[in-house]
Design a protein around this motif. Structure first.
Motif, PDB file in Angstrom:
ATOM      1  N   VAL A 279      27.937  47.192  46.712  1.00 34.95           N
ATOM      2  CA  VAL A 279      27.462  46.950  48.073  1.00 34.95           C
ATOM      3  C   VAL A 279      26.073  46.332  48.036  1.00 34.95           C
ATOM      4  O   VAL A 279      25.273  46.612  47.144  1.00 34.95           O
ATOM      5  N   GLY A 280      25.803  45.463  49.000  1.00 29.37           N
ATOM      6  CA  GLY A 280      24.499  44.832  49.116  1.00 29.37           C
ATOM      7  C   GLY A 280      23.993  44.957  50.537  1.00 29.37           C
ATOM      8  O   GLY A 280      24.764  44.860  51.493  1.00 29.37           O
ATOM      9  N   THR A 281      22.698  45.170  50.678  1.00 22.59           N
ATOM     10  CA  THR A 281      22.129  45.417  51.999  1.00 22.59           C
ATOM     11  C   THR A 281      20.754  44.777  52.130  1.00 22.59           C
ATOM     12  O   THR A 281      19.949  44.813  51.195  1.00 22.59           O
ATOM     13  N   VAL A 282      20.506  44.206  53.293  1.00 22.00           N
ATOM     14  CA  VAL A 282      19.152  43.840  53.709  1.00 22.00           C
ATOM     15  C   VAL A 282      18.894  44.649  54.970  1.00 22.00           C
ATOM     16  O   VAL A 282      19.461  44.380  56.022  1.00 22.00           O
ATOM     17  N   GLY A 283      18.058  45.656  54.863  1.00 19.29           N
ATOM     18  CA  GLY A 283      17.853  46.562  55.988  1.00 19.29           C
ATOM     19  C   GLY A 283      16.475  46.509  56.598  1.00 19.29           C
ATOM     20  O   GLY A 283      16.194  47.224  57.562  1.00 19.29           O
ATOM     21  N   LYS A 284      15.620  45.670  56.060  1.00 18.38           N
ATOM     22  CA  LYS A 284      14.246  45.610  56.575  1.00 18.38           C
ATOM     23  C   LYS A 284      13.732  44.182  56.476  1.00 18.38           C
ATOM     24  O   LYS A 284      13.816  43.560  55.415  1.00 18.38           O
ATOM     25  N   LEU A 285      13.216  43.664  57.585  1.00 17.16           N
ATOM     26  CA  LEU A 285      12.623  42.328  57.615  1.00 17.16           C
ATOM     27  C   LEU A 285      11.254  42.379  58.285  1.00 17.16           C
ATOM     28  O   LEU A 285      11.058  43.115  59.261  1.00 17.16           O
ATOM     29  N   ASN A 286      10.329  41.600  57.760  1.00 21.62           N
ATOM     30  CA  ASN A 286       9.033  41.382  58.395  1.00 21.62           C
ATOM     31  C   ASN A 286       8.880  39.880  58.637  1.00 21.62           C
ATOM     32  O   ASN A 286       8.974  39.087  57.697  1.00 21.62           O
ATOM     33  N   VAL A 287       8.696  39.517  59.894  1.00 16.19           N
ATOM     34  CA  VAL A 287       8.592  38.111  60.286  1.00 16.19           C
ATOM     35  C   VAL A 287       7.146  37.798  60.668  1.00 16.19           C
ATOM     36  O   VAL A 287       6.526  38.541  61.438  1.00 16.19           O
ATOM     37  N   PHE A 288       6.629  36.684  60.143  1.00 16.88           N
ATOM     38  CA  PHE A 288       5.244  36.276  60.433  1.00 16.88           C
ATOM     39  C   PHE A 288       5.243  34.864  61.013  1.00 16.88           C
ATOM     40  O   PHE A 288       5.946  33.991  60.501  1.00 16.88           O
TER      41      PHE A 288
ATOM     42  N   ILE B 252       6.292  30.445  68.325  1.00 17.04           N
ATOM     43  CA  ILE B 252       5.893  29.941  67.003  1.00 17.04           C
ATOM     44  C   ILE B 252       7.090  30.015  66.055  1.00 17.04           C
ATOM     45  O   ILE B 252       7.740  31.054  65.936  1.00 17.04           O
ATOM     46  N   ILE B 253       7.379  28.894  65.404  1.00 19.64           N
ATOM     47  CA  ILE B 253       8.424  28.885  64.372  1.00 19.64           C
ATOM     48  C   ILE B 253       7.973  29.794  63.226  1.00 19.64           C
ATOM     49  O   ILE B 253       6.842  29.651  62.729  1.00 19.64           O
ATOM     50  N   PRO B 254       8.804  30.747  62.811  1.00 19.17           N
ATOM     51  CA  PRO B 254       8.390  31.668  61.751  1.00 19.17           C
ATOM     52  C   PRO B 254       8.005  30.932  60.473  1.00 19.17           C
ATOM     53  O   PRO B 254       8.770  30.114  59.942  1.00 19.17           O
ATOM     54  N   GLY B 255       6.802  31.239  59.978  1.00 19.29           N
ATOM     55  CA  GLY B 255       6.318  30.589  58.766  1.00 19.29           C
ATOM     56  C   GLY B 255       6.629  31.373  57.512  1.00 19.29           C
ATOM     57  O   GLY B 255       6.657  30.808  56.412  1.00 19.29           O
ATOM     58  N   GLN B 256       6.869  32.675  57.671  1.00 25.28           N
ATOM     59  CA  GLN B 256       7.168  33.486  56.489  1.00 25.28           C
ATOM     60  C   GLN B 256       8.013  34.697  56.893  1.00 25.28           C
ATOM     61  O   GLN B 256       7.823  35.277  57.956  1.00 25.28           O
TER      62      GLN B 256
END
Length: 431
Positions: free
Chosen positions: A262-271, A277-281
């Motif tokens: 199983v694979g998971t992405v459960g946390k994102l931080n958008v800057f 503003i178009i997300p830069g990172q």
């Protein structure tokens, strides 16, 4: 001889009152007021059973029922009593309270094992404000030392060493745990499955023979922040849309793998995380779990190849920082075999598979022979108020554990006698 199911169910309901909230969930993190209260209740009940109670350096609570004295060392059963915020009443407490019910049953039938029998409630198995999950079992196994914990604190500045002292533990007691660990001959943990593998097969119990490996990393996708209105679509280097495409590739590769991976992405931080503003990172955490360590890394390599292609197409950069590489952990085959054989003798259908989550038994495997029993979770729910395992499933698992415990006591005694006999023969031959 069987456990008293009605008594066990009443026990589960009684313990669920500690930390209960208005939603029907349980919030009882270690070192909280509710945790202090449930610890006091547990210790009182162990003493009423005539057990010798010990609190070690990590504030793990041990209750000891003397055996016949024919064999040295102890067989341990138990789990944990703490909970996640707004969790359920079965994750952890079911294992501790079933262990207590087994000891009550043995006392009522005037049965003594050849080994001493211990019940344990481990401290802080769940995630907590100190960022030290499975704290009690990791400490007992020597994976966390007093030196490592000297300055550890939560977000409020509370030192863990102070919290330990308030519940009878303490860093100065850590060295004594090494000697305690030497006398443990076997550990069995009963736990809810927290998934749907048993329910999908209409089975009540599973025998757990290993813990999956785990890979975790922080992935950073860097593009170009820009005005959301004046930057045309063909001129964008949007880090978020690139990250979204990568996340879908993670899902695809894990779905296409033929093993239980199983694979998971459960946390994102958008800057900078602003509307115009178009997300830069974007930073996100990648986690992959599986029974086969080689398969984990093969899938991770496939994921990396995919994000290279995406990065080139979308004109972004992708960096990765690995922070966990945990190999799969095999549990003791002798104990696993006894659990399997006992289920068959009881004519109880079961499955054998790996635990996808880490439990205290994983760390106890570094100390002694360790194995687990899983109980069916209705709809696979856990870490929520809706978490439930049905009484009829709990009864089957509890009796499997009770009967297996008797066999383990006999088998360990037999093997030790045979081992000692071999040693005596060899020494005589050398003379």
């Amino acid at each position: 001889m069987q456990i008293n199911l009605d008594r066990l169910v009443r026990d589960i309901e009684k313990y669920a009152e500690y930390g209960k909230n208005n939603n029907g969930g349980i919030t009882r993190p270690s070192f909280s007021k509710a945790d202090h209260e449930v610890r006091a209740l547990f210790i009182e009940e162990l003493e009423e059973l005539g057990l010798n109670v010990t609190i070690d350096g990590a504030a793990n609570i041990w209750g000891r029922k003397k055996g016949t004295g024919k064999q040295e060392g102890t067989i341990v059963i138990g789990s944990h009593l703490d909970s996640v915020p707004n969790g359920g009443k079965y994750d952890g407490p079911l294992g501790v309270l079933t262990a207590k019910e087994i000891i009550k049953t043995l006392i009522e039938h005037d049965i003594m094992l050849d080994h001493d029998l211990e019940i344990v409630s481990f401290t802080a198995e769940e995630s907590n404000d100190f960022n030290l999950s499975t704290f009690g079992s990791r400490s007992f196994a020597g994976k966390l030392t007093a030196e490592m914990l000297e300055t550890v604190h939560d977000y409020k500045g509370n030192l863990i060493k102070t919290e330990l002292e308030e519940v009878g533990g303490g860093l100065e007691k850590f060295p004594a745990m090494d000697q305690m660990a030497e006398e443990k001959k076997a550990f069995i943990e009963l736990h809810i499955e927290q998934g749907k593998r048993l329910e999908s097969r209409n089975l009540s119990v599973a025998v757990i023979n290993k813990f999956v490996g785990m890979y975790r990393s922080t992935v950073r996708v860097s593009g170009q922040a820009n005005h959301s209105g004046t930057t045309m679509m063909e001129h964008r280097q949007d880090a978020l849309t690139a990250a979204a495409e990568i996340i879908l590739e993670i899902e695809r590769h894990c779905r296409e793998d033929e093993t239980d991976l199983v694979g998971t992405v459960g946390k994102l931080n958008v800057f900078p995380n602003a509307t115009n503003i178009i997300p830069g990172q974007v930073e996100f955490n990648l986690e992959v779990r599986g029974e086969d360590g080689g398969r984990i890394y093969k899938v991770v390599d496939l994921i990396r190849e995919s994000w290279k292609t995406i990065a080139q197409k979308r004109q972004v950069e992708v960096e990765e920082e690995i922070f966990l590489r945990q190999d799969p952990i095999d549990l003791d085959q002798e104990i696993v075999s006894i659990l399997q054989r006992t289920a068959e003798e009881m004519k109880e259908p079961y499955r054998t598979f790996a635990s996808m989550a880490v439990h205290d038994a994983a760390h106890m495997a570094a100390v002694t022979k360790s194995a687990m029993i899983f109980v069916k979770s209705v709809d696979g729910k856990s870490h929520c108020p809706e978490e439930i395992s049905l009484p009829e499933d709990i009864e089957k698992a509890g009796n499997l554990m009770l009967k297996s415990l008797m066999t383990i006591d006999r088998e360990l005694s037999k093997n030790m006698t045979e081992k000692n006999g071999t040693q005596v023969f060899s020494e005589a031959a050398n003379r």
